[in-house]
Every structure is written in C-alpha cells, then in structure tokens.
Design an enzyme around this catalytic site. Structure first.
Site, mmCIF file in Angstrom:
data_model
loop_
_atom_site.group_PDB
_atom_site.id
_atom_site.type_symbol
_atom_site.label_atom_id
_atom_site.label_comp_id
_atom_site.label_asym_id
_atom_site.label_seq_id
_atom_site.Cartn_x
_atom_site.Cartn_y
_atom_site.Cartn_z
ATOM 1 N N HIS A 187 27.213 -48.736 -1.781
ATOM 2 C CA HIS A 187 28.561 -48.644 -2.311
ATOM 3 C C HIS A 187 28.787 -49.829 -3.252
ATOM 4 C CE1 HIS A 187 29.800 -45.899 1.275
ATOM 5 N NE2 HIS A 187 28.966 -45.322 0.428
ATOM 6 N N HIS A 223 3.857 -0.950 4.626
ATOM 7 C CA HIS A 223 2.454 -1.220 4.927
ATOM 8 C C HIS A 223 1.879 -2.024 3.760
ATOM 9 C CE1 HIS A 223 1.988 1.795 8.295
ATOM 10 N NE2 HIS A 223 3.187 2.097 7.789
ATOM 11 N N MET A 225 26.345 -48.844 2.501
ATOM 12 C CA MET A 225 25.130 -48.105 2.818
ATOM 13 C C MET A 225 23.962 -48.756 2.104
ATOM 14 S SD MET A 225 25.919 -44.031 2.942
ATOM 15 C CE MET A 225 26.693 -43.328 4.405
ATOM 16 N N GLN A 230 9.838 1.079 6.579
ATOM 17 C CA GLN A 230 8.553 0.628 7.097
ATOM 18 C C GLN A 230 7.618 0.386 5.913
ATOM 19 O OE1 GLN A 230 5.508 3.286 9.104
ATOM 20 N NE2 GLN A 230 6.379 2.267 10.911
ATOM 21 N N HIS A 251 20.858 -46.072 -3.359
ATOM 22 C CA HIS A 251 22.275 -45.853 -3.077
ATOM 23 C C HIS A 251 22.850 -46.969 -2.222
ATOM 24 C CE1 HIS A 251 26.092 -43.949 -2.312
ATOM 25 N NE2 HIS A 251 25.934 -44.244 -1.034
ATOM 26 N N HIS A 291 0.835 -1.201 0.000
ATOM 27 C CA HIS A 291 0.000 0.000 0.000
ATOM 28 C C HIS A 291 0.865 1.245 0.000
ATOM 29 C CE1 HIS A 291 -2.571 3.208 1.661
ATOM 30 N NE2 HIS A 291 -3.553 2.583 1.010
ATOM 31 N N HIS A 292 1.812 1.309 0.926
ATOM 32 C CA HIS A 292 2.782 2.391 0.919
ATOM 33 C C HIS A 292 3.982 1.988 1.766
ATOM 34 C CE1 HIS A 292 0.685 3.310 4.728
ATOM 35 N NE2 HIS A 292 1.827 3.893 5.100
#
Length: 720
Positions: free
Chosen positions: A181, A124, A251, A122, A179, A61-62
């Site tokens: 190894h 608004h 893993m 500031q 995943h 708005h401003h």
C-alpha cells in the site's frame, strides 16, 4: 427453441456446454403452461425439426441422440448407459455427415407427455489425443507474502522479509509483480543458490502494479531458496501499521509468474515464512535502495527510467506507449442549460450521479448579514426553486430535483452511504440531513435556525460536511465566524472539535471552507480558505497530520476533494495574482501534478469540486452560476496496444488488461491465507480482490471574508 416468437430456455437440467460443441437441434414448443415464467417439463411438449452436428470425425467416431423418460444419470457427463426405461434413438451421426432436416410439418415430439422428457447424447470418440495436453509448458503463479510485519510510526525504514526453500520441479520465471500500500518504497525478489543471490525482479510498488518482465536468466530448482524483501517507511503515521486487508494496513506481496513442464505442472505455490536475519544479512544492497518514482510535469508525462521496465507484453507485439494526461474541459457539457443560481456545492450520490447545490434567485451580498452574522433577508422567504439537482454526469440531463422552500443561502453538500444529503446553510447557521427521494424531509437538524453561536449546539455560517464512510460520523467545518471543525455521530451526538493544529506556526483556521474524508487514510482534510492551504487530521482524534501550502494557490484555496490524489480549486486574493484554476496534487509528496482551467470562459469563483467514478472532474462556480466538466480521456496515447488495454486516471489506479485470448483467468483469494494464519479474520477480503485496496499513492515536505463573494477582513466571533 422458439415459442410464440419468444425465446425459451428449454431444459436446463443438463449443462448445455456438454452438448453444444457437438450437436444442436431446433425445436418448436406447442404447449406451454402459464405461470411464473418457469418451464415445467411435465406440461411442455416440443417438436424437434432438425439436427445440426458440430463434431469432426478427426475426434468423434460417431454419436447417438436418445430420448428417455428417465435417464441412467443426471449427475455428470460420463455415465454407464443411457436410459433406465426404453431408449428411443432420435438421431445418429458419423464420418462428417451433413445436418439432417426433417420434412415440412414433420417433427419428433419430445417432452414429458410424449414419453421423452430427457435428451441423452452418447458420444463414441475415435481419437482422444485432443484431450491430452500437447502444451509442453504450463504457466503458474508463485506468491511470496508477509504475515508478521509491524511498521512503527515515524520509523524511517522497516524491512519485511519472506523466504522459503523450493522443493519441487524446476520453474522458469518470466514475469513479476510487486504490491504494497502507500508505505512501500521498493520490493525485490531473488533466487538464492549456493549462497548466491540472483535478482528475479525489483520494482517500486508506487508505480503501476502490472506484471513486468523478470530476469529470464534465472530459473528455480529443487534446493534453491526463493526470497523477497519489502522496504517500508513509517513516516507520516501516528500509530503502528500492521499487515491486513484495508488500505490503512499494509501488504508485502511479490508475485512470480513462471512456466514449468506440463507433466509436472503446479498452477499455484506460495511462501509465507519470515526469512531469517542471518539469511537476509547477505541480501544485495540494491534491495534496500528505494526506486525513484518518475515525476510528472504539468501534462503528467510518465518517463520510464532504467528501473521502470515497460509493462509485460503478453502478445509479444508493440510495447504499451507512455500516457499523456492533462485535464481539459468538456465544452459540450452540459448539453442543455441547467438554469442555476450561485453554485455553492457539488457531490456524488450513491448512483454515481452528480448532485448540484445552488442558491436559485438568492444571492449572497454585502447586505446579507449584520455585524453579528445574523441573516438580514429573512423576509425574502426560502428559495422557491429546486436547490438540489441530481444530474447525469455524462450529459448534464436533470434526473431529479428537490430542495424547494427549504433553504436561504445554501453552501456545502455531501452524501452518505444511504444516499442522504448533508447540507449547510449559512443563513440558517445549520447543518441538515435531508432525504434524497424528492419528499424534502429533514431527517436531522444540527444548530438553531437563524441563530449564530460558537458552543456545541450552534454554528456560525457552517461551510461543509464530510462523512466517515465506515462509522457514519460527520465532520462540520464551522466556518465563516468560528475557526473549527466539529465531529458528530451519525445520529447527531456531539463528539469533539478542534481548530488548526499546525505545530510549526500555530496559525488558526481562517474560514475552513471545504472538507473531505480520506477513507483509505482515515483522515479529514480541510481547505483553509484565507490561509491558502490544505490541512489534514486523523479523523478519530483530530490530531494534525500534514499541511500542503503552495505559492501556486495564490493565498486562497476554496475547495478540495480526493480519490488517492487531492483535487483542489483556488480563489482570488487581494494580495496575490495567481490565476484561478484547478490543481491535481500528490498527497504524499505534495507535488502539483497538473493544473486545469476552462477552455472558453474563465473561472470567476470556483467554489466546489467533485470527481465522478469515471475520473471526470466537476467544478461548481458561484461567480458564473455554472458547473464545468473536465476529463483526461481525450489525451490517452495508445490505450490499446499489443492486446493490453491500460487506462490510469490520476492515481485512481484503474488498470484494465484485455489479454489476447479475451478470457479471464481465475482469481486468488488472499483472505484464505490470512484466515488460516495467526488468527487473521477474512473480513475485508473478497473473492475477486487479491490485495484489499489498490488505491495507493507515491514523501516530500510542503513548500512554504466575511462573505465569499467579497474579500474582506475576518468577521468578529459571535459571542452567543
């Protein structure tokens, strides 16, 4: 900001991202305190010359810009009030007003001495709908990860199972990723509903570990179970393999990329519970069948099978096309002559520069040694030229030269983590640790100069050195007279030694000529030259692991290097007619994936080989006194399609994704999971890595000179 035509950071007290989208201003500093480069606000004043709004009345708005000596708050974007002292309004804006420029020679003075040390903007807002999520669905990640699996050495199949009950709002999987190894064979993920298993995704972790399209017919609801199985093999391992963060560990990860309604959005969920044996008795049989990894022909084509779904296309355009790889010589390298003697060794230093070890004006000939392996040309003195050259791998420009008046007949070279050179000299019968700063200091000498021998204090024409990247231990191939590998600590203390450990034929080494340390496997591999084979051993114990022997080698193999795949060069043989060339070999399967030769002139005696960080391959040729560079980059096909850029260079698993948005998504730290479960340490994990090491390979059984310049019968062993 401008001051004396140089950039100035201005006040960094407030996050600039809070201001830039809505308002910017131009200022000129006219007072600046000299010092360490930091701007001290109490000594600086500037003139604000104009204001440029970036806001829109559709949202704002401003807005008002205040000058303060002391703001109400410096802690955040939103605060109650503006200034503790008197607030001075400097600028106001509303309803898409144009920029404001002050007249010439006019400006607002700001800075501590002016009474305005801070800006407070500031805002608004008139319409806050843009701050509310309009996206109906939000993406997230569900990770299934095993914590307890132990893979027994030699065991053909080990299953790792993970399963959790799902207790949240519905999710809709659209992509998956696997995943492991090197021991992983296949990873599968499922939704279980009312006892029925529905596949989300299944893939070999030895294929490019991208996200692949999931089964879009499957959703997951409250009360369902999400499950995954990883199938491993312990074949080729001599000890137990545990779940962990290094590539010597394993893993088991199954990633599910999903979307869900934005009002219920959960960005990340995980499952680390081991599935019950009873539950997994009913897993579909497909989960136990390894996926055949596509074999590559001499040009390394990747041909997709039905199981090898194309990579996920994040921009919903053309699919990424297959890659076509074949190493070709870069004929324009080096850009100018390097003026080399016999090139005996190559290495890569810690700055990723190519290091060349050559013999200058000395040559190894028939009259260089007597029958007792003693050097006969000491009267020539050491080589006066710089025998060690660090060159730019991109253009061959010499960056640094050293090694003058130190060596007689250089042979092998490698570097350690401190960028020291470890070299062998066959005339000196020594292994030397030399600094790389150009001062030519010998930091450590192993062996007695010009004195061949076969005990732990002597060598006989040692050929090469490999360095354990973790412990600093060194391995020496010794060599032309002694058929052995010796292990020393980083400070030169003798630790152990071994000869060939081929249990099948008990064939001893016949000139162990080149060594390489495999950091992901904790192994040392040797190019056993006259036997035309590669043999690999556990670095800690010297225990034999495997042999690679190919007819294509032609009976002689001079040098090897490694980056997940093995790269090697062969040599001429009196008994075979195989051409001289380089090889790219899959460590696990022993398959030759590619061969390469120079374009213009042939190899004469390819003597050593090394890889640069960008995947380029360098071969040092002792016969032609030259170094050849090879690269596969010119054979890329559609390296950027659909906003996804993919580049995979020979097992280096270098995969780069450039998404349509051009942004990077936040990372996941699995170290936090391990650290909080069962006493795992976070060591070995970093914030940007989700899997520790991602250099994996794809197991097949292998197929069935006194001086290097001349083929001759093996020399007699030195008795000293």
């Amino acid at each position: 900001y401008k001051h004396n035509s140089k950039s100035w950071t201005g006040y960094d007290r407030y996050p600039k991202t809070a201001l830039r989208p809505l308002l910017s201003w131009r200022a000129i500093a006219f007072q600046h305190s000299p010092g360490d480069g930091e701007v001290r606000e109490q000594n600086v004043s500037v003139n604000v010359l104009d204001f440029i709004p970036h806001a829109s009345m559709n949202t704002v708005h401003h807005m008002l810009l205040f000058g303060c000596r002391t703001p109400v708050s410096t802690a955040g974007y939103c605060s109650q009030g503006t200034c503790k002292d008197e607030a001075s309004i400097m600028y106001a804006w509303a309803r898409n007003a144009p920029p404001t420029k002050l007249p010439k020679d006019v400006g607002f003075r700001v800075g501590k001495n002016s009474g305005m040390a801070y800006f407070v903007l500031q805002i608004h807002y008139g319409d806050v709908s843009s701050f509310r999520g309009k996206q109906p669905f939000i993406a997230g990640m569900y990770l299934l990860i095993s914590m307890d699996t132990v893979i027994l050495p030699g065991k053909r199949v080990t299953n790792s199972d993970v399963a959790c009950d799902y207790t949240s709002y519905p999710i809709y999987p659209f992509a998956f990723r696997t995943h492991t190894h090197s021991l992983g064979k296949v990873v599968s993920g499922y939704r279980i509903r009312n006892g029925k298993w529905s596949l989300i995704g299944r893939q070999s972790p030895q294929l490019p570990q991208a996200f692949y399209p999931a089964n879009r017919e499957v959703n997951v609801q409250y009360g369902d179970t999400i499950a995954a199985r990883c199938v491993f093999t312990g074949e080729g391992r001599s000890s137990k393999t545990y779940i962990g963060g290094t590539s010597a560990d394993e893993m088991c990860n199954f990633y599910i990329m999903y979307y869900m309604e934005s009002k219920h959005a959960i960005p990340f969920m995980n499952c680390m519970e081991p599935g019950s044996k009873e539950l997994f008795r009913s897993i579909p049989a497909e989960a136990n069948v390894p996926i055949t990894v596509p074999q590559m022909n001499s040009k390394m084509h990747m041909e997709h099978t039905a199981d090898e779904t194309p990579l996920l296309n994040t921009c919903d355009e053309d699919k990424v096309l297959d890659q076509d790889y074949h190493l070709e010589q870069v004929s324009s390298w080096p850009q100018s002559s390097l003026q080399l003697g016999q090139v005996s060794g190559l290495a890569l230093d810690s700055n990723s520069n190519l290091v060349i070890f050559h013999r200058g004006d000395h040559r190894w000939g028939m009259d260089s040694f007597n029958n007792q392996a003693r050097y006969l040309q000491r009267s020539l003195g050491p080589i006066q030229q710089s025998t060690i050259l660090a060159v730019d791998p991109s253009n061959g420009r010499i960056l640094k030269a050293s090694g003058r008046n130190m060596f007689y007949l250089p042979h092998g070279i490698t570097t350690d983590k401190d960028n020291n050179y470890w070299v062998t000299d066959v005339a000196l019968h020594q292994v030397l640790k030399v600094d790389s700063d150009g001062r030519d200091r010998i930091l450590l000498a192993l062996g007695e100069a010009f004195t061949p021998g076969s005990d732990i204090n002597h060598f006989c024409k040692p050929t090469d050195v490999a360095v354990d990247t973790e412990t600093g231990d060194i391995f020496v191939s010794d060599g032309y007279c002694n058929a052995r590998i010796l292990k020393f600590s980083a400070d030169g203390k003798y630790l152990s030694q071994w000869g060939s450990s081929d249990r099948r034929r008990q064939t001893p080494f016949q000139i162990p000529h080149s060594l390489v340390f495999l950091p992901d496997r904790k192994e040392v591999c040797v190019a056993d030259r006259e036997n035309g084979r590669i043999q690999c051993f556990i670095a800690e114990t010297g225990q034999f692991v495997k042999e690679i022997k190919k007819d294509e080698f032609g009976g002689k193999l001079f040098a090897i290097t490694y980056n997940g795949l093995i790269f090697a060069v062969n040599g001429e043989s009196l008994y075979h007619s195989a051409p001289l060339r380089g090889f790219v070999i899959n460590y696990s399967t022993n398959r030759i994936l590619d061969t390469f030769i120079p374009n213009k002139k042939e190899f004469k005696m390819p003597h050593d080989i090394v890889l640069s960080v960008d995947g380029s391959v360098f071969v040092g040729d002792a016969g032609s006194n030259s170094v050849f560079k090879f690269t596969a980059e010119k054979f890329h096909r559609s390296v950027k399609k659909a906003g996804i850029e993919i580049q995979e260079l020979f097992g280096k698993a270098l995969t780069r994704f450039s998404l349509c948005s051009g942004k990077t998504v936040g990372s996941l730290n699995l170290g936090k999971f391990f650290a909080s479960n069962k006493g795992y340490s976070r060591q070995g994990f970093d914030q940007l890595s989700t899997e520790g090491s991602d250099q994996e390979r794809n197991v097949e059984d292998s197929s069935d000179s006194d001086n290097e310049e001349y083929s001759a019968l093996p020399p007699p062993h030195s008795s000293s």
